[in-house]
Design a protein around this motif. Structure first.
Motif, short mmCIF file in Angstrom:
data_model
loop_
_atom_site.label_atom_id
_atom_site.label_comp_id
_atom_site.label_asym_id
_atom_site.label_seq_id
_atom_site.Cartn_x
_atom_site.Cartn_y
_atom_site.Cartn_z
N THR A 86 0.89 -1.28 -0.12
CA THR A 86 -0.06 0.32 0.09
C THR A 86 0.91 1.12 0.09
N LEU A 87 2.09 1.13 -0.14
CA LEU A 87 3.15 2.30 -0.24
C LEU A 87 3.04 3.00 -1.51
N CYS A 88 3.45 4.10 -1.44
CA CYS A 88 3.45 4.84 -2.82
C CYS A 88 4.21 4.05 -3.92
N ALA A 89 3.59 4.22 -5.08
CA ALA A 89 4.06 3.53 -6.42
C ALA A 89 5.85 4.19 -6.33
N GLY A 90 6.70 3.18 -6.51
CA GLY A 90 7.94 3.73 -6.65
C GLY A 90 8.83 4.13 -5.35
N CYS A 91 8.11 3.74 -4.16
CA CYS A 91 8.77 4.07 -2.81
C CYS A 91 10.10 2.84 -2.97
N GLY A 92 11.12 3.37 -2.44
CA GLY A 92 12.28 2.48 -2.42
C GLY A 92 11.94 1.26 -1.52
N HIS A 93 11.15 1.50 -0.55
CA HIS A 93 10.91 0.36 0.53
C HIS A 93 10.31 -0.84 -0.40
N ASN A 94 9.57 -0.94 -1.64
CA ASN A 94 8.93 -1.75 -2.22
C ASN A 94 10.34 -2.58 -2.66
N GLY A 104 6.19 3.19 10.80
CA GLY A 104 6.65 3.78 9.53
C GLY A 104 6.32 3.32 8.59
N CYS A 105 6.48 3.90 7.34
CA CYS A 105 6.23 3.27 6.06
C CYS A 105 7.24 2.01 5.95
N SER A 106 8.44 2.28 6.34
CA SER A 106 9.47 1.21 6.32
C SER A 106 8.85 0.02 7.27
S1 SF4 Z 1 8.42 6.41 2.38
FE1 SF4 Z 1 6.05 6.43 2.63
S2 SF4 Z 1 5.59 8.22 1.95
FE2 SF4 Z 1 7.67 8.08 1.23
S3 SF4 Z 1 7.28 7.20 -0.89
FE3 SF4 Z 1 7.54 5.40 0.52
S4 SF4 Z 1 5.39 4.82 1.12
FE4 SF4 Z 1 5.42 6.86 0.34
#
Ligand code: SF4
Ligand SMILES: Cc1ncc(C[n+]2csc(CCOP(=O)(O)OP(=O)(O)O)c2C)c(N)n1
Ligand SMILES: [Mg+2]
Length: 325
Positions: A17-25, A52-54
């Motif tokens: 559910t993170l933003c598309a392109g987020c490094g965490h993915n 947090g997102c991560s």
């Molecule tokens: S860290 Fe959170 S807000 Fe930033 S791109 Fe990733 S999902 Fe989105």
């Protein structure tokens, strides 16, 4: 198929559910691939995280593994408990820079050092030196946290150490600290005569008398005192403080300048190796802005400003509420 007969699909998690392109993915993908390629059964893995997102990402890889989202910044203690409960599991902790280095910085540091300070008396504290002995004979084998080295790295602008048994040094250093405009850290070794003054302790009066190594001799001249007191410019550094007082540091270690952060940290680390307890002013910076100046506060203290100047009027408040609806 991997070496244990599983497909990459067996390592997938829920939809991100993170933003598309987020490094965490991308990190989640690399983690699941690593476990897949190494042939680790997903059921043998626990995924620990904070907030947090991560910290949400454990939901996006390896659904068949165990997972625990702790309170913000508390992943280290929850992970420690889980590892101790079942050391045969592989454990991975996911924590963002906020989770680790802001709210969780206390847990983070103690997770690395692995010390426990549950009681207070007759126990090693986090600053106890390696090899120091308790009254009961137990020897400390954990590295000490040097609060001076930590303060230098964290941005304090006046850092020194003294000893409760050195009246002259402590008085001068306290006065200079009071005169300093900025955050000061004074680490004062104060032997506990009940629990920490025995043979083998590195915080005893005897140990301090034998191992206290001054890096410089501290002199303080208040603004109302005569500053023309003679001193040798080759051996003494004169530092003018904001209030007009002077800190005079007579060098004992010839090559050491208390304006060099890196040298200060190295000197402190080297001293631990040698069992020396350094005292004196390790670092000072009188040019850096203090906290209140950085915030650009008005000259008058906020505490004595009248209500009209600190509180938005009813109209301004209503406007603000309207604008943020
Ligand atoms: S860290 Fe959170 S807000 Fe930033 S791109 Fe990733 S999902 Fe989105
Ligand atoms: C006790 C508590 N304080 C504050 C928050 C608000 N909060 C939620 S996530 C977060 C920051 C997370 O930063 P980081 O760990 O770096 O994760 P990132 O989103 O950058 O991956 C904060 C302060 C919270 N959820 N709980
Ligand atoms: Mg972050």
């Amino acid at each position: 198929m991997n070496s244990i007969g599983l497909e990459i699909l067996d390592y997938r998690g829920g939809k991100s559910t993170l933003c598309a392109g987020c490094g965490h993915n991308a990190i989640s993908e690399r983690i699941l691939e690593a476990f897949y390629e190494m042939g680790v059964p997903p059921e043998r893995v626990m995924k620990m995280s904070g907030i947090g997102c991560s910290s949400k990402t454990p939901a996006y890889f390896m659904s068949r593994s165990f997972s625990f989202n702790s309170v913000h910044g508390r992943m280290p203690s929850v992970a420690t408990g889980a590892i101790l409960a079942n050391k045969t599991m592989k454990s991975i902790g996911i924590s963002g820079d906020g989770d680790t280095a802001s709210i969780g910085v206390g847990q983070f540091i103690h997770m690395l050092r692995r010390g426990v300070y549950g009681l207070t008396k007759g126990q090693f504290s986090a600053t106890a030196d390696i090899g120091s002995k308790l009254k009961t004979g137990v020897i400390n084998d954990l590295p000490p946290i040097d609060v001076c080295a930590l303060a230098i790295q964290m941005g304090a602008t006046f850092i020194g150490r003294s000893f409760s048994g050195d009246k002259k040094q402590l008085s001068a250093m306290l006065k200079a600290a009071i005169a300093h405009k900025g955050t000061v850290l004074l680490d004062i070794i104060s032997p506990c005569v009940t629990f920490n003054d025995h043979e083998g302790s590195t915080k005893s009066y005897k140990y301090m008398k034998e191992h206290d190594e001054m890096v410089n001799e501290t002199g303080f001249i208040a603004p109302f005192e005569d500053i023309s007191v003679e001193y040798d410019h080759d051996t003494t550094v004169d530092i003018q403080m904001h209030d007009g007082s002077h800190l005079r540091l007579r060098k004992i270690r010839e090559d050491y300048a208390p304006t060099d952060k890196t040298a200060a940290v190295k000197m402190l680390m080297d001293a631990h190796e040698k069992g020396e307890v350094l005292t004196g002013v390790f670092y000072i910076d009188t040019n850096e802005l203090d906290f209140a100046s950085r915030l650009n506060l008005v000259d008058e203290p906020l505490a004595s400003l009248p209500q009209e100047r600190v509180r938005p009027s009813r109209e301004v408040f209503a406007e603000l509420m309207q604008a943020h609806r």
